[in-house]
Design a protein around this motif. Structure first.
Motif, PDB file in Angstrom:
ATOM      1  N   ARG A  92       1.300 -11.908  13.313  1.00 41.18           N
ATOM      2  CA  ARG A  92       1.395 -11.061  12.122  1.00 41.18           C
ATOM      3  C   ARG A  92       0.379 -11.522  11.076  1.00 41.18           C
ATOM      4  O   ARG A  92      -0.333 -10.706  10.481  1.00 41.18           O
ATOM      5  CB  ARG A  92       2.821 -11.116  11.558  1.00 41.18           C
ATOM      6  N   SER A  95      -3.127 -10.613  12.096  1.00 44.63           N
ATOM      7  CA  SER A  95      -3.343  -9.189  11.849  1.00 44.63           C
ATOM      8  C   SER A  95      -3.618  -8.946  10.364  1.00 44.63           C
ATOM      9  O   SER A  95      -4.534  -8.199  10.000  1.00 44.63           O
ATOM     10  CB  SER A  95      -2.109  -8.402  12.303  1.00 44.63           C
ATOM     11  N   ARG A  96      -2.805  -9.585   9.510  1.00 43.54           N
ATOM     12  CA  ARG A  96      -3.015  -9.436   8.069  1.00 43.54           C
ATOM     13  C   ARG A  96      -4.363  -9.999   7.653  1.00 43.54           C
ATOM     14  O   ARG A  96      -5.047  -9.425   6.799  1.00 43.54           O
ATOM     15  CB  ARG A  96      -1.891 -10.135   7.298  1.00 43.54           C
ATOM     16  N   GLU A  98      -7.082 -10.197   9.502  1.00 45.31           N
ATOM     17  CA  GLU A  98      -8.108  -9.260   9.965  1.00 45.31           C
ATOM     18  C   GLU A  98      -8.186  -8.058   9.025  1.00 45.31           C
ATOM     19  O   GLU A  98      -9.279  -7.626   8.644  1.00 45.31           O
ATOM     20  CB  GLU A  98      -7.806  -8.814  11.406  1.00 45.31           C
ATOM     21  N   THR A  99      -7.036  -7.519   8.628  1.00 42.42           N
ATOM     22  CA  THR A  99      -6.999  -6.395   7.690  1.00 42.42           C
ATOM     23  C   THR A  99      -7.624  -6.807   6.356  1.00 42.42           C
ATOM     24  O   THR A  99      -8.415  -6.057   5.776  1.00 42.42           O
ATOM     25  CB  THR A  99      -5.540  -5.927   7.469  1.00 42.42           C
ATOM     26  N   SER A 100      -7.291  -8.005   5.900  1.00 42.86           N
ATOM     27  CA  SER A 100      -7.847  -8.499   4.636  1.00 42.86           C
ATOM     28  C   SER A 100      -9.358  -8.663   4.729  1.00 42.86           C
ATOM     29  O   SER A 100     -10.084  -8.354   3.778  1.00 42.86           O
ATOM     30  CB  SER A 100      -7.205  -9.824   4.244  1.00 42.86           C
ATOM     31  N   LYS A 101      -9.831  -9.153   5.878  1.00 43.66           N
ATOM     32  CA  LYS A 101     -11.274  -9.306   6.069  1.00 43.66           C
ATOM     33  C   LYS A 101     -11.969  -7.949   6.015  1.00 43.66           C
ATOM     34  O   LYS A 101     -13.046  -7.809   5.409  1.00 43.66           O
ATOM     35  CB  LYS A 101     -11.580  -9.994   7.403  1.00 43.66           C
ATOM     36  N   GLN A 102     -11.371  -6.936   6.651  1.00 42.66           N
ATOM     37  CA  GLN A 102     -11.949  -5.592   6.630  1.00 42.66           C
ATOM     38  C   GLN A 102     -11.969  -5.040   5.203  1.00 42.66           C
ATOM     39  O   GLN A 102     -12.968  -4.447   4.773  1.00 42.66           O
ATOM     40  CB  GLN A 102     -11.172  -4.663   7.560  1.00 42.66           C
ATOM     41  N   GLU A 103     -10.855  -5.230   4.473  1.00 41.74           N
ATOM     42  CA  GLU A 103     -10.801  -4.771   3.088  1.00 41.74           C
ATOM     43  C   GLU A 103     -11.845  -5.493   2.245  1.00 41.74           C
ATOM     44  O   GLU A 103     -12.508  -4.873   1.404  1.00 41.74           O
ATOM     45  CB  GLU A 103      -9.404  -4.999   2.505  1.00 41.74           C
TER      46      GLU A 103
END
Length: 160
Positions: A92, A95-96, A98-103
């Motif tokens: 989890r 995943s967070r 990775e999402t933070s890196k994309q943002e």
């Protein structure tokens, strides 16, 4: 060896085993005879209380052993559950992350575009200011040229 005990209080308790029901050798008969002859009515009661105590301690030991084994299994299951929970939490969090890196990448791109836009706006503003100054200087230059031309005319009229 399975043992059966008679529970009648009037009769002494006698132990019967599978080998007692069908003796096959003279050794078995003599062992049984020796055992029976050694036992008197008082010995039987002592033997019975000893058997009860031994039975009690064996049952207690078995219960404690079973409880300890159950606790160990529970502990192992707890470790397994804790491990599984840690793995799930890890997934989890990954995943967070990775999402933070994309943002972050999107925000950095927007920031870069905004900085470029701001830089362009600043350059435009500077150029507009320079244009105003240039226009004013051109007007001043034109005025000075006109004034210079007028002075030249006055000087030429006076010199004639």
């Amino acid at each position: 060896m399975s043992s059966l005990l008679s529970h009648n209080n009037d009769q002494p308790r006698i132990r019967k085993s599978l080998s007692d029901s069908s003796p096959t050798s003279s050794t078995t008969k003599s062992l049984r005879h020796e055992r029976l002859s050694r036992l008197s009515s008082s010995d039987v009661s002592n033997d019975t209380s000893t058997n009860h105590a031994e039975s009690y301690f064996l049952r207690r030991e078995n219960r404690l052993s079973a409880r300890k084994k159950a606790e160990e299994e529970t502990a192992n299951n707890d470790y397994k559950k804790m491990y599984e929970k840690a793995v799930a939490t890890n997934q989890r969090l990954k995943s967070r992350l990775e999402t933070s890196k994309q943002e972050l990448a999107m925000i950095q791109d927007q920031l870069q575009r905004a900085q470029e836009s701001w830089s362009l706006k600043k350059r435009i503003s500077d150029m507009e200011e320079q244009l105003k100054v240039k226009t004013e200087l051109n007007m001043e230059n034109q005025r000075l040229k006109d004034e210079n031309g007028a002075l030249i005319r006055v000087i030429t009229k006076l010199s004639k």
